[in-house]
Design a protein around this motif. Structure first.
Motif, PDB file in Angstrom:
ATOM      1  N   ASP A  87       2.075  32.736   6.094  1.00  0.00           N
ATOM      2  CA  ASP A  87       2.931  31.633   6.547  1.00  0.00           C
ATOM      3  C   ASP A  87       2.165  30.702   7.494  1.00  0.00           C
ATOM      4  OD1 ASP A  87       4.908  32.960   5.125  1.00  0.00           O
ATOM      5  OD2 ASP A  87       5.787  33.888   6.902  1.00  0.00           O
ATOM      6  N   LYS A  88       1.487  31.289   8.464  1.00  0.00           N
ATOM      7  CA  LYS A  88       0.715  30.497   9.420  1.00  0.00           C
ATOM      8  C   LYS A  88      -0.464  29.819   8.740  1.00  0.00           C
ATOM      9  CE  LYS A  88      -1.703  30.843  13.856  1.00  0.00           C
ATOM     10  NZ  LYS A  88      -2.088  31.763  14.971  1.00  0.00           N
ATOM     11  N   MET A  89      -1.116  30.541   7.823  1.00  0.00           N
ATOM     12  CA  MET A  89      -2.249  29.957   7.107  1.00  0.00           C
ATOM     13  C   MET A  89      -1.820  28.722   6.319  1.00  0.00           C
ATOM     14  SD  MET A  89      -3.876  29.445   3.995  1.00  0.00           S
ATOM     15  CE  MET A  89      -2.973  30.521   2.880  1.00  0.00           C
ATOM     16  N   LEU A  90      -0.664  28.790   5.666  1.00  0.00           N
ATOM     17  CA  LEU A  90      -0.189  27.663   4.862  1.00  0.00           C
ATOM     18  C   LEU A  90       0.116  26.442   5.735  1.00  0.00           C
ATOM     19  CD1 LEU A  90       2.120  29.564   2.338  1.00  0.00           C
ATOM     20  CD2 LEU A  90      -0.017  28.382   1.798  1.00  0.00           C
ATOM     21  N   ILE A  91       0.695  26.662   6.902  1.00  0.00           N
ATOM     22  CA  ILE A  91       0.969  25.547   7.810  1.00  0.00           C
ATOM     23  C   ILE A  91      -0.343  24.902   8.260  1.00  0.00           C
ATOM     24  CG2 ILE A  91       1.852  24.936  10.093  1.00  0.00           C
ATOM     25  CD1 ILE A  91       4.043  25.380   8.067  1.00  0.00           C
ATOM     26  N   ASN A  92      -1.318  25.721   8.620  1.00  0.00           N
ATOM     27  CA  ASN A  92      -2.621  25.187   9.032  1.00  0.00           C
ATOM     28  C   ASN A  92      -3.284  24.418   7.898  1.00  0.00           C
ATOM     29  OD1 ASN A  92      -2.340  26.315  11.571  1.00  0.00           O
ATOM     30  ND2 ASN A  92      -3.470  28.168  11.053  1.00  0.00           N
ATOM     31  N   TRP A  93      -3.143  24.928   6.702  1.00  0.00           N
ATOM     32  CA  TRP A  93      -3.703  24.244   5.511  1.00  0.00           C
ATOM     33  C   TRP A  93      -3.050  22.887   5.328  1.00  0.00           C
ATOM     34  CZ3 TRP A  93      -1.020  23.142   0.852  1.00  0.00           C
ATOM     35  CH2 TRP A  93      -1.817  22.654  -0.182  1.00  0.00           C
ATOM     36  N   LYS A  94      -1.739  22.831   5.415  1.00  0.00           N
ATOM     37  CA  LYS A  94      -1.016  21.565   5.237  1.00  0.00           C
ATOM     38  C   LYS A  94      -1.436  20.540   6.283  1.00  0.00           C
ATOM     39  CE  LYS A  94       3.620  19.528   4.991  1.00  0.00           C
ATOM     40  NZ  LYS A  94       3.344  18.424   5.921  1.00  0.00           N
TER      41      LYS A  94
ATOM     42  N   ASN B 103      -4.233  20.189   7.752  1.00  0.00           N
ATOM     43  CA  ASN B 103      -5.637  19.790   7.662  1.00  0.00           C
ATOM     44  C   ASN B 103      -5.742  18.474   6.896  1.00  0.00           C
ATOM     45  OD1 ASN B 103      -8.375  19.472   7.240  1.00  0.00           O
ATOM     46  ND2 ASN B 103      -8.711  21.523   6.428  1.00  0.00           N
ATOM     47  N   PRO B 104      -6.199  17.400   7.519  1.00  0.00           N
ATOM     48  CA  PRO B 104      -6.244  16.101   6.829  1.00  0.00           C
ATOM     49  C   PRO B 104      -7.251  16.058   5.685  1.00  0.00           C
ATOM     50  CG  PRO B 104      -7.348  15.978   8.950  1.00  0.00           C
ATOM     51  CD  PRO B 104      -6.680  17.307   8.910  1.00  0.00           C
ATOM     52  N   ASN B 105      -8.182  16.997   5.667  1.00  0.00           N
ATOM     53  CA  ASN B 105      -9.184  17.035   4.600  1.00  0.00           C
ATOM     54  C   ASN B 105      -9.021  18.288   3.749  1.00  0.00           C
ATOM     55  OD1 ASN B 105     -11.437  16.040   3.168  1.00  0.00           O
ATOM     56  ND2 ASN B 105     -12.822  17.362   4.320  1.00  0.00           N
ATOM     57  N   LYS B 106      -7.767  18.665   3.512  1.00  0.00           N
ATOM     58  CA  LYS B 106      -7.495  19.897   2.781  1.00  0.00           C
ATOM     59  C   LYS B 106      -7.963  19.818   1.331  1.00  0.00           C
ATOM     60  CE  LYS B 106      -3.028  19.466   3.295  1.00  0.00           C
ATOM     61  NZ  LYS B 106      -2.932  18.037   3.595  1.00  0.00           N
ATOM     62  N   TYR B 107      -8.294  20.962   0.780  1.00  0.00           N
ATOM     63  CA  TYR B 107      -8.633  21.108  -0.635  1.00  0.00           C
ATOM     64  C   TYR B 107      -7.475  21.817  -1.339  1.00  0.00           C
ATOM     65  CZ  TYR B 107     -13.515  19.811   0.180  1.00  0.00           C
ATOM     66  OH  TYR B 107     -14.668  19.127   0.488  1.00  0.00           O
ATOM     67  N   PRO B 108      -7.338  21.634  -2.634  1.00  0.00           N
ATOM     68  CA  PRO B 108      -6.357  22.433  -3.370  1.00  0.00           C
ATOM     69  C   PRO B 108      -6.571  23.920  -3.064  1.00  0.00           C
ATOM     70  CG  PRO B 108      -7.198  20.711  -4.790  1.00  0.00           C
ATOM     71  CD  PRO B 108      -8.019  20.662  -3.520  1.00  0.00           C
ATOM     72  N   LEU B 109      -5.487  24.660  -3.011  1.00  0.00           N
ATOM     73  CA  LEU B 109      -5.521  26.046  -2.543  1.00  0.00           C
ATOM     74  C   LEU B 109      -5.230  27.002  -3.696  1.00  0.00           C
ATOM     75  CD1 LEU B 109      -5.640  27.985  -0.063  1.00  0.00           C
ATOM     76  CD2 LEU B 109      -3.170  27.584   0.192  1.00  0.00           C
ATOM     77  N   ILE B 110      -6.055  28.050  -3.813  1.00  0.00           N
ATOM     78  CA  ILE B 110      -5.796  29.124  -4.763  1.00  0.00           C
ATOM     79  C   ILE B 110      -5.485  30.386  -3.979  1.00  0.00           C
ATOM     80  CG2 ILE B 110      -6.750  30.606  -6.564  1.00  0.00           C
ATOM     81  CD1 ILE B 110      -8.395  28.315  -7.568  1.00  0.00           C
ATOM     82  N   ILE B 111      -4.291  30.931  -4.198  1.00  0.00           N
ATOM     83  CA  ILE B 111      -3.872  32.164  -3.539  1.00  0.00           C
ATOM     84  C   ILE B 111      -4.163  33.324  -4.482  1.00  0.00           C
ATOM     85  CG2 ILE B 111      -1.990  33.413  -2.432  1.00  0.00           C
ATOM     86  CD1 ILE B 111      -2.652  30.827  -1.041  1.00  0.00           C
ATOM     87  N   ARG B 112      -5.079  34.196  -4.067  1.00  0.00           N
ATOM     88  CA  ARG B 112      -5.426  35.359  -4.861  1.00  0.00           C
ATOM     89  C   ARG B 112      -4.629  36.564  -4.395  1.00  0.00           C
ATOM     90  NH1 ARG B 112     -11.828  35.781  -5.867  1.00  0.00           N
ATOM     91  NH2 ARG B 112     -10.962  37.600  -6.900  1.00  0.00           N
ATOM     92  N   GLY B 113      -4.458  37.525  -5.289  1.00  0.00           N
ATOM     93  CA  GLY B 113      -3.765  38.752  -4.907  1.00  0.00           C
ATOM     94  C   GLY B 113      -3.083  39.388  -6.090  1.00  0.00           C
ATOM     95  N   ALA B 114      -2.846  40.682  -5.999  1.00  0.00           N
ATOM     96  CA  ALA B 114      -2.176  41.405  -7.071  1.00  0.00           C
ATOM     97  C   ALA B 114      -0.733  40.937  -7.212  1.00  0.00           C
ATOM     98  CB  ALA B 114      -2.218  42.909  -6.783  1.00  0.00           C
ATOM     99  N   ARG B 115      -0.108  41.274  -8.293  1.00  0.00           N
ATOM    100  CA  ARG B 115       1.282  40.894  -8.501  1.00  0.00           C
ATOM    101  C   ARG B 115       2.190  41.696  -7.579  1.00  0.00           C
ATOM    102  NH1 ARG B 115       3.824  42.348 -14.114  1.00  0.00           N
ATOM    103  NH2 ARG B 115       5.681  42.061 -12.848  1.00  0.00           N
ATOM    104  N   GLN B 116       3.382  41.176  -7.361  1.00  0.00           N
ATOM    105  CA  GLN B 116       4.455  41.823  -6.616  1.00  0.00           C
ATOM    106  C   GLN B 116       4.193  41.958  -5.112  1.00  0.00           C
ATOM    107  OE1 GLN B 116       5.903  45.451  -8.728  1.00  0.00           O
ATOM    108  NE2 GLN B 116       4.367  44.907 -10.254  1.00  0.00           N
ATOM    109  N   ILE B 117       3.225  41.204  -4.589  1.00  0.00           N
ATOM    110  CA  ILE B 117       2.937  41.311  -3.159  1.00  0.00           C
ATOM    111  C   ILE B 117       3.574  40.174  -2.358  1.00  0.00           C
ATOM    112  CG2 ILE B 117       0.785  42.570  -3.513  1.00  0.00           C
ATOM    113  CD1 ILE B 117      -0.686  39.921  -2.972  1.00  0.00           C
TER     114      ILE B 117
END
Length: 450
Positions: free
Chosen positions: A8-15, A17-31
């Motif tokens: 949650d905090k990471m996503l807010i910081n990403w948003k 960021n004025p020079n943000k890059y597209p974000l890929i969230i990795r991780g197993a299913r159901q998490i």
């Protein structure tokens, strides 16, 4: 209930960021990837567009005219004209991109365009990150998400940052916890060890305040992973992958816990299983701990890729794989030494990975010295011993006495915080703070050396 997650905090910081890059969230299913991203999108953007390539396969063709934002948005709105794309106020979420790898190709063009924020996610099973890297290199940010770690589990139980900071204060200053603190947090740790960190499992337990229905849900998760193996294991023998996955519990029940392909089936050979464990590791459903051949730095230059232990990435999967009697014992807070301490070792391995440790173990040629985990700081090797019982720490003492590049060690057990001038003792539940502790310890060492 809404679970507080570190993403949650990471996503807010990403948003922000004025020079943000597209974000890929990795991780197993159901998490909880989709839920966290959806909550973030709805709460922080005027327009949130979610495209799920499994639920709505018709969207797989939105890249047929090209990958520019204008072409992609044109085709999305042809399929659903009610969707609105407001420049600089819209988040586009491409979910289940393992079903449509072309979605990754557009990331470069959305970054160059800059008008829309983009997040991609999907099951790591079948999600070819090598292919994604090749088409989006330099135009994406990646974040790996896991099931709930112990800190997130404490949040779910109602504990706040102040409580966690108090735990760390005592850990950092080697101050024993009170009897009340030890009893409370050991009980919570036992709950976490039996439950694992899958969000639905945790939600059910917190809501119902008991284990009713928990094992059934855990078994559903385990079955879902096996179904995904059958679905996505392209180019490899699915039977071998399933066989390996199903045999993890067997090897965790052995004294040395070493995974041996030659013992999966009579006559099995290592060469026949090339790529199998890599596939499971890439899928996010296992953690691999490699043997260190020589206790020298750097560790990554001294490990044996053919000699390893395999752990489930979540202890809930291990519990689900056990027989009914063992699962009952665990839920009743009995017999935590199931499988010769394999449950504890799996739990600590999971906690270390979630704390951003690489997993290595050590065993000398005569097998007279064995160490569950090996890590390092800038200058020293740090052995970590996991004790399922209050037995002596023979191997830990031998390593510290024998090697000049081992200054101290870590013992994880059910004992209180302490230091005997050779190794630090911490209760299991403080493992999630170990990275922070070792970092601060190294800083203190650097300060006092001048």
């Amino acid at each position: 209930m809404i679970l507080k997650r570190k993403i949650d905090k990471m996503l807010i910081n990403w948003k922000n960021n004025p020079n943000k890059y597209p974000l890929i969230i990795r991780g197993a299913r159901q998490i909880g990837k989709t839920y966290s991203i959806s909550e973030f999108g709805h709460n922080n953007y005027k327009n949130y567009i979610e495209i799920n390539f499994i639920i709505n396969p018709e969207y797989k063709n939105i890249f047929s005219d090209g990958y520019s934002p204008n072409d992609v948005i044109k085709n999305i709105t042809l399929i659903n004209s009610s969707l609105e794309f407001v420049p600089y106020k819209t988040l586009i979420f491409f979910d289940e991109i393992q079903e449509c790898p072309n979605a990754a190709t557009c990331l470069k063009f959305f970054k160059l365009d800059g008008r829309y924020d983009v997040i991609c996610s999907g099951s790591m099973m079948g999600l070819n990150y090598k292919e994604i890297d090749s088409v989006s290199v330099g135009y994406k940010t990646e974040y790996t998400m896991y099931s709930l770690d112990f800190e997130e589990f404490l949040w779910a139980k109602g504990y706040n940052e102040e409580t966690i900071e108090n735990l760390y204060y005592k850990m950092k200053n080697v101050i024993p916890l009170s009897n009340v603190e030890m009893n409370v947090f050991l009980n919570i740790f036992h709950e976490y060890m039996v439950l694992g960190g899958m969000p639905k499992v945790v939600e059910m337990f917190i809501t119902n305040k008991n284990y009713s229905g928990i094992l059934e849900l855990q078994k559903q998760n385990l079955k879902a992973y096996e179904e995904d193996i059958r679905k996505y294991a392209n180019g490899l023998d699915q039977a071998k992958i399933l066989n390996t996955f199903r045999n993890i519990k067997i090897f965790l029940g052995k004294d040395n816990k070493k995974f041996q392909i030659t013992k999966i089936n009579h006559g099995s050979r290592n060469r026949e299983y090339i790529g199998v464990t890599d596939w499971l590791l890439d899928s996010g459903i296992i953690n691999i701990c490699y043997l260190i051949k020589d206790l020298e730095l750097p560790l990554k230059a001294n490990y044996d890729p053919k000699n390893y232990k395999i752990y489930f990435m979540d202890t809930g999967l291990l519990v689900a794989s056990l027989d009914e009697e063992s699962s009952y014992d665990l839920r009743s807070n009995r017999n935590f030494n199931t499988y010769k301490g394999g449950l504890y070792e799996n739990m600590v391995g999971d906690m270390l990975v979630k704390a951003d440790f690489d997993l290595f173990f050590y065993k000398n040629e005569k097998s007279t010295i064995e160490m569950d985990f090996i890590t390092r700081n800038k200058n020293y090797i740090i052995p970590i011993e996991v004790k399922a019982s209050n037995s002596s720490t023979i191997s830990l003492n031998k390593l510290i006495d024998k090697y000049d590049n081992i200054k101290y060690g870590i013992k994880l057990c059910e004992n209180n915080i302490g230091f005997n001038n050779k190794f630090y003792t911490f209760p299991y539940f403080l493992t999630f703070l170990l990275k922070r502790f070792l970092s601060d310890l190294e800083k203190n060492e650097a300060t006092t050396s001048y």
